[in-house]
Scaffold this motif. Structure first.
Motif, mmCIF file in Angstrom:
data_model
loop_
_atom_site.group_PDB
_atom_site.id
_atom_site.type_symbol
_atom_site.label_atom_id
_atom_site.label_comp_id
_atom_site.label_asym_id
_atom_site.label_seq_id
_atom_site.Cartn_x
_atom_site.Cartn_y
_atom_site.Cartn_z
ATOM 1 N N ILE A 78 0.835 -1.201 0.000
ATOM 2 C CA ILE A 78 0.000 0.000 0.000
ATOM 3 C C ILE A 78 0.873 1.254 0.000
ATOM 4 C CG2 ILE A 78 -1.697 1.320 1.332
ATOM 5 C CD1 ILE A 78 -2.735 -1.397 2.404
ATOM 6 N N GLU A 79 1.853 1.272 0.868
ATOM 7 C CA GLU A 79 2.710 2.455 0.968
ATOM 8 C C GLU A 79 3.551 2.636 -0.295
ATOM 9 O OE1 GLU A 79 4.868 1.785 4.570
ATOM 10 O OE2 GLU A 79 3.174 2.365 5.865
ATOM 11 N N TYR A 80 4.020 1.520 -0.881
ATOM 12 C CA TYR A 80 4.794 1.631 -2.115
ATOM 13 C C TYR A 80 3.937 2.205 -3.247
ATOM 14 C CZ TYR A 80 7.987 0.445 -5.907
ATOM 15 O OH TYR A 80 8.824 0.524 -6.999
ATOM 16 N N ASP A 81 2.708 1.703 -3.376
ATOM 17 C CA ASP A 81 1.814 2.207 -4.426
ATOM 18 C C ASP A 81 1.515 3.694 -4.230
ATOM 19 O OD1 ASP A 81 1.709 -0.220 -5.650
ATOM 20 O OD2 ASP A 81 -0.330 -0.743 -5.001
ATOM 21 N N LEU A 82 1.284 4.105 -2.973
ATOM 22 C CA LEU A 82 0.989 5.514 -2.707
ATOM 23 C C LEU A 82 2.190 6.407 -3.013
ATOM 24 C CD1 LEU A 82 -1.006 5.217 0.651
ATOM 25 C CD2 LEU A 82 -1.921 5.774 -1.609
ATOM 26 N N ASP A 83 3.385 5.931 -2.693
ATOM 27 C CA ASP A 83 4.591 6.755 -2.887
ATOM 28 C C ASP A 83 5.050 6.789 -4.336
ATOM 29 O OD1 ASP A 83 4.620 7.249 -0.182
ATOM 30 O OD2 ASP A 83 6.106 5.702 0.294
ATOM 31 N N ASN A 84 4.747 5.731 -5.101
ATOM 32 C CA ASN A 84 5.314 5.617 -6.447
ATOM 33 C C ASN A 84 4.258 5.549 -7.554
ATOM 34 O OD1 ASN A 84 8.391 5.054 -5.831
ATOM 35 N ND2 ASN A 84 7.214 3.764 -4.407
ATOM 36 N N GLY A 85 2.994 5.631 -7.163
ATOM 37 C CA GLY A 85 1.954 5.581 -8.179
ATOM 38 C C GLY A 85 1.920 4.257 -8.927
ATOM 39 N N ARG A 86 2.217 3.191 -8.258
ATOM 40 C CA ARG A 86 2.271 1.874 -8.884
ATOM 41 C C ARG A 86 0.976 1.097 -8.659
ATOM 42 N NH1 ARG A 86 7.025 -0.404 -10.677
ATOM 43 N NH2 ARG A 86 8.393 1.236 -11.482
ATOM 44 N N ASP A 87 0.966 -0.161 -9.128
ATOM 45 C CA ASP A 87 -0.239 -0.984 -9.118
ATOM 46 C C ASP A 87 0.023 -2.354 -8.513
ATOM 47 O OD1 ASP A 87 1.468 -1.869 -11.049
ATOM 48 O OD2 ASP A 87 -0.021 -1.960 -12.659
ATOM 49 N N LEU A 88 0.855 -2.402 -7.486
ATOM 50 C CA LEU A 88 1.226 -3.699 -6.933
ATOM 51 C C LEU A 88 0.041 -4.439 -6.316
ATOM 52 C CD1 LEU A 88 4.724 -2.966 -5.309
ATOM 53 C CD2 LEU A 88 4.155 -3.747 -7.619
#
Length: 600
Positions: A526-536
């Motif tokens: 969740i935090e990675y997607d929020l910080d990087n605009g990704r779709d993990l």
């Protein structure tokens, strides 16, 4: 003689009041709504009773049952006895003490015994008794005539004709329940009449101002195109009492319960039918109708008096509702609003108790007690769908009737433009077979002008109560979210019965332990997607939904296989987990389902 020649105080000169009342009679909010003049005239003629206006040269004397007098809180005999000029004359109640709370509609000074034909009821008579009969029989007959004429009470000043009250007078007044008051000192009758009449006239003017405020309120609501539930809510708040709008089948369309709670709707249809038949009900019932068409009734349950008159408030609100129906001209509008209101309450948790929401469902004609409940979610994959979810709700209700099932239908509050939610209420002997679902879906598609091959239907589990129905709707919504984007060219039906993990997760509801598990498992992604605009998260969802088939999972993610594999490797690094481990994938899948369920 004391008080001889006393005159009634001059009447209120009311040209301004007369003009104001005439203005209220002719004012029609429908003009600004663009309605045809006949529509406005029909609302005025069909929905409002005749009004009495104040003349230019007299004061209106409110009478019992007179709409113009309703709302004026008339002084009682008990209150009049506390007026300074009355109290100074040392009043004593000799008869009718139990009736001192009678309202005083007017005060009349008379010295004659033949006054009965000069009054219209509700007056308080002031007299010195000069022209009264002198024998016991005559006095008894005099009191009987006053009671027959509806006199509120009789005040006798001692010292002019009588030094003491004749026993026959007291006996007759006691027997007939007429308040009899004697004044032991000389009283200024003109001051008493002036004080009482000023109070009555002041209350009449306050009622006029209150009516003007009410008229302005509901005119504004009409001009703004306010929906029925908001208008009903305003009526309830104005009256300080529960108010219900029902259709002709006695099913609740909208209501405002105030502090009474949702349980006020318990057994509504039965109670409403009894109230409509009863001549002595304490419910205030006003039809909502225009141009010869009646759509339902607006009902106010017992409450405190209103300065504008409770019936006047209800009538003005009924006009606003009638104008709304004339402007909309959609026969299903009230049903649509009622069902969407119930869905918002169910899905959004906007209810204080389960029993209260059950009462609301059943008052709207959706049986819950002793029934089996199933939630459906529907969407059309066609970009050229001709109707939104809200517009197609009547088609779903018609399709449910075709398969013999009661239903509630409306757009999902979180996606009103696309996703349709249907709650089915099945009898104990009814089965929601695959054939029944197929028939329902095809008839719904036909009625809503949708291509049946583009339709996706998700079916939740059967339930027996409101929490179970909510879980069923959430299950169907989750199923639809996962499968609604499929490009299959045929009617697609998905049942939660084939999704045991989803059913298991939904059985926990909003248990905080499940939410904690979801957060603990997924926080790095969740935090990675929020910080990087990704779709993990969506990549992990595709992987968990297609275990052992990375090619299919990559296709459902709309990613190339190489990019998909890179995302999987990144997910494993962030989580410190091996996605080839079945237990790990199951735990992550449960966390994803719990996250999606809590989002609904």
């Amino acid at each position: 003689m004391a008080n001889e020649g006393h005159e009634r105080p001059s009447s209120l000169n009311g040209p301004a009041v007369h003009a104001f009342v005439q203005h209220c009679r002719t004012k029609c909010p429908g003009w600004a709504l663009g309605l045809h003049a006949n529509d406005c005239r029909a609302v005025r003629e069909d929905s409002l009773p005749d009004r009495r206006s104040f003349g230019a040269d007299h004061t209106h004397r409110p009478a019992s049952g007179d709409p113009a007098g309703e709302g004026v809180v008339l002084p009682t005999i008990r209150e009049v006895l506390r007026f300074d000029d009355v109290a100074a004359a040392l009043p004593e109640v000799l008869a009718g003490a139990d009736h001192l709370d009678r309202p005083v509609r007017w005060v009349h000074v008379t010295e004659t015994a033949s006054v009965a034909h000069l009054v219209s009821g509700g007056e308080l008579l002031l007299s010195t008794g000069v022209g009264w009969p002198s024998d016991d029989a005559g006095l008894g007959g005099f009191i009987a005539q006053l009671v027959s004429a509806g006199i509120a009470g009789l005040v006798l000043e001692l010292g002019v004709r009588f030094d003491a009250v004749p026993r026959a007078l007291v006996t007759a007044a006691t027997a007939l329940g007429l308040p009899l008051i004697v004044l032991h000192r000389e009283a200024r009758f003109v001051a008493i009449t002036e004080a009482v009449h000023s109070r009555i006239i002041s209350d009449q003017m306050a009622a006029l101002r209150a009516r003007d405020d009410i008229h302005a309120l509901f005119t504004d609501l009409s001009l703004r195109g306010s929906p029925a539930d908001f208008i009903v809510s305003q009526v309830g708040r104005v009256l300080g009492a529960p108010v219900v709008l029902e259709n002709l089948n006695h099913h609740v369309v909208a209501f405002e319960a105030l502090d009474a709670g949702d349980d006020v709707l318990d057994a509504w249809e039965q109670r409403s039918r009894v109230a409509h038949r009863s001549a002595d009900t304490d419910w205030l019932i006003t039809p909502v109708e225009a141009r010869g068409i009646r759509w339902g009734h607006l009902i106010a349950l017992p409450g405190a008096p209103h300065p504008a008159g409770r019936s006047n408030v209800l009538e003005q609100a009924a006009v606003a509702l009638a104008l709304s129906r004339l402007a909309d001209r959609d026969a299903d509008e009230w049903t649509r609003q009622s069902h969407e209101y119930l869905l918002r309450a169910l899905i959004g948790g906007r209810f204080s108790s389960e029993s209260g929401l059950v009462a609301r469902f059943e008052a709207a004609g959706i049986a819950v007690r002793g029934r089996r409940l199933v939630g459906l979610a529907l969407v059309s994959r066609s970009d050229g769908a001709t109707a939104s979810a809200a517009q197609s709700a009547p088609a779903a209700l018609a399709a449910a009737r075709d398969i013999g099932v009661d239903a509630l239908a409306g757009a999902h509050p979180a996606s009103p433009g696309a996703q349709l939610i249907v709650a089915l209420s099945l009898g104990q002997n009814q089965q929601l077979t695959d054939h029944a679902i197929d028939t329902f879906a095809r008839r719904y598609a036909h009625a809503a002008s949708l291509a049946v091959e583009e339709l996706v239907v998700a079916v939740g589990a059967e339930a027996v109560d409101i929490p179970g129905l909510l879980a069923s709707v959430e299950e169907a919504t989750e199923l639809l979210a996962r499968n609604g984007g499929s490009r299959r060219r045929n009617l697609s039906v998905y049942r939660v019965d084939s999704r045991p993990l989803l059913r298991f997760i939904n059985s926990f509801g909003s248990d905080p332990r499940l939410q904690a598990h979801s957060e603990q498992m997924l926080r790095p992604l969740i935090e990675y997607d929020l910080d990087n605009g990704r779709d993990l998260l969506s990549v992990l969802q595709a992987y968990a939904s297609n275990p052992g088939n990375r090619t299919k999972a990559a296709a459902s993610s709309h990613l190339s296989r190489s990019v998909f594999y890179q995302r999987i490797a990144l997910i494993e690094d962030l989580l410190g987990a091996d996605l080839d481990d079945g237990e790990t994938v199951s735990a992550l899948h449960a966390a994803l389902l719990a996250r999606r369920t809590s989002a609904h």
